[in-house]
Scaffold this motif. Structure first.
Motif, short mmCIF file in Angstrom:
data_model
loop_
_atom_site.label_atom_id
_atom_site.label_comp_id
_atom_site.label_asym_id
_atom_site.label_seq_id
_atom_site.Cartn_x
_atom_site.Cartn_y
_atom_site.Cartn_z
N ARG A 64 45.01 -36.21 42.76
CA ARG A 64 45.99 -36.16 43.86
C ARG A 64 45.31 -35.86 45.20
O ARG A 64 45.56 -34.85 45.84
CB ARG A 64 47.08 -35.14 43.56
CG ARG A 64 47.93 -35.54 42.41
CD ARG A 64 49.14 -34.70 42.19
NE ARG A 64 49.09 -33.38 42.75
CZ ARG A 64 49.49 -32.28 42.12
NH1 ARG A 64 49.97 -32.36 40.92
NH2 ARG A 64 49.43 -31.11 42.70
N MET A 111 43.92 -51.97 42.10
CA MET A 111 44.13 -50.85 41.20
C MET A 111 43.62 -51.19 39.80
O MET A 111 43.79 -52.31 39.32
CB MET A 111 45.63 -50.56 41.14
CG MET A 111 45.98 -49.23 40.55
SD MET A 111 45.28 -47.80 41.41
CE MET A 111 45.96 -47.96 43.05
N THR A 112 42.97 -50.22 39.18
CA THR A 112 42.55 -50.33 37.79
C THR A 112 43.17 -49.18 37.02
O THR A 112 43.66 -48.20 37.61
CB THR A 112 41.01 -50.25 37.65
OG1 THR A 112 40.60 -48.94 38.07
CG2 THR A 112 40.30 -51.32 38.47
N VAL A 113 43.13 -49.26 35.70
CA VAL A 113 43.64 -48.17 34.87
C VAL A 113 42.89 -46.88 35.17
O VAL A 113 43.48 -45.81 35.30
CB VAL A 113 43.53 -48.54 33.37
CG1 VAL A 113 43.87 -47.37 32.49
CG2 VAL A 113 44.41 -49.74 33.05
N LEU A 157 43.46 -40.98 40.34
CA LEU A 157 44.28 -40.58 41.48
C LEU A 157 45.45 -39.69 41.06
O LEU A 157 45.81 -38.74 41.76
CB LEU A 157 44.79 -41.81 42.22
CG LEU A 157 43.71 -42.64 42.92
CD1 LEU A 157 44.30 -43.92 43.50
CD2 LEU A 157 42.98 -41.82 43.98
N ARG A 158 46.05 -39.97 39.92
CA ARG A 158 47.15 -39.12 39.43
C ARG A 158 46.65 -37.73 39.08
O ARG A 158 47.36 -36.75 39.28
CB ARG A 158 47.80 -39.77 38.22
CG ARG A 158 48.71 -40.90 38.59
CD ARG A 158 49.46 -41.41 37.37
NE ARG A 158 50.39 -42.45 37.76
CZ ARG A 158 50.67 -43.51 37.03
NH1 ARG A 158 50.11 -43.66 35.84
NH2 ARG A 158 51.52 -44.40 37.45
N ARG A 180 43.87 -45.52 38.68
CA ARG A 180 45.23 -44.96 38.60
C ARG A 180 45.19 -43.57 37.96
O ARG A 180 45.77 -42.62 38.47
CB ARG A 180 46.13 -45.91 37.82
CG ARG A 180 47.57 -45.50 37.79
CD ARG A 180 48.46 -46.54 37.12
NE ARG A 180 48.72 -47.63 38.06
CZ ARG A 180 48.24 -48.87 37.96
NH1 ARG A 180 47.49 -49.22 36.94
NH2 ARG A 180 48.52 -49.77 38.87
N SER A 181 44.49 -43.44 36.86
CA SER A 181 44.39 -42.16 36.15
C SER A 181 43.70 -41.11 37.03
O SER A 181 44.17 -39.96 37.12
CB SER A 181 43.61 -42.37 34.85
OG SER A 181 43.40 -41.15 34.21
N GLU A 192 50.37 -49.61 47.19
CA GLU A 192 50.21 -49.11 45.83
C GLU A 192 49.61 -47.71 45.82
O GLU A 192 50.03 -46.85 45.03
CB GLU A 192 49.35 -50.07 45.02
CG GLU A 192 49.40 -49.79 43.54
CD GLU A 192 48.81 -50.91 42.70
OE1 GLU A 192 48.94 -50.82 41.48
OE2 GLU A 192 48.23 -51.86 43.25
N LEU A 193 48.65 -47.45 46.68
CA LEU A 193 48.07 -46.12 46.77
C LEU A 193 49.12 -45.10 47.20
O LEU A 193 49.19 -44.00 46.64
CB LEU A 193 46.89 -46.12 47.76
CG LEU A 193 45.66 -46.90 47.32
CD1 LEU A 193 44.69 -47.07 48.49
CD2 LEU A 193 44.98 -46.23 46.13
N LEU A 236 51.60 -44.46 44.30
CA LEU A 236 51.00 -43.80 43.15
C LEU A 236 50.79 -42.31 43.38
O LEU A 236 50.96 -41.51 42.46
CB LEU A 236 49.65 -44.47 42.82
CG LEU A 236 48.87 -43.89 41.66
CD1 LEU A 236 49.62 -44.11 40.35
CD2 LEU A 236 47.50 -44.53 41.59
N CYS A 237 50.41 -41.93 44.56
CA CYS A 237 50.02 -40.55 44.84
C CYS A 237 51.19 -39.78 45.46
O CYS A 237 51.85 -40.28 46.37
CB CYS A 237 48.84 -40.52 45.80
SG CYS A 237 47.37 -41.34 45.16
#
Length: 115
Positions: free
Chosen positions: A44, A32-34, A40-41, A37-38, A67-68, A71-72
């Protein structure tokens, strides 16, 4: 629809029924990277596909998938670009599978499911 998919759709909020749910996305890297993450959020996606570039070893892959999923929301379907034979993304994780065409040629649906 496959078993469980209609239940998943019924539980989704109206906000989650957006275009992102229709997408399967891939990404570079093994973690995961910043930026990821951004992305995927915001998007969605309904699914995430893992390629060779995402898979190193079992623990890393399991952690990445966890983690995926965390996060989603809703949790995406995780797929792998696995064709079997020479194109094997899962080689670091599992024995090499036969090519999909060879499995299909056998005509044995139960054996294909077990594999």
């Amino acid at each position: 629809m496959a078993a469980g998919v209609s239940d998943r759709i019924a539980r989704m909020t109206t906000d989650a029924r957006d275009l992102g749910q229709l997408l399967f996305v891939g990404f570079d890297g093994t973690g995961m990277t910043v930026e990821l993450r951004s992305f995927l959020r915001e998007i969605r996606p309904g699914g995430i596909i893992l390629f060779k570039r995402n898979i190193v070893e079992p623990r890393q892959t399991l952690d990445l998938i966890a983690e995926l999923h965390a996060l989603c929301e809703p949790a995406p379907i995780i797929a792998v670009d696995e064709e079997g034979g020479q194109v094997s993304r899962l080689r670091p994780l599992a024995p090499t599978l036969p090519p999909a065409a060879k499995i299909a040629a056998r005509g044995d649906l139960d054996a294909a499911r077990r594999l």
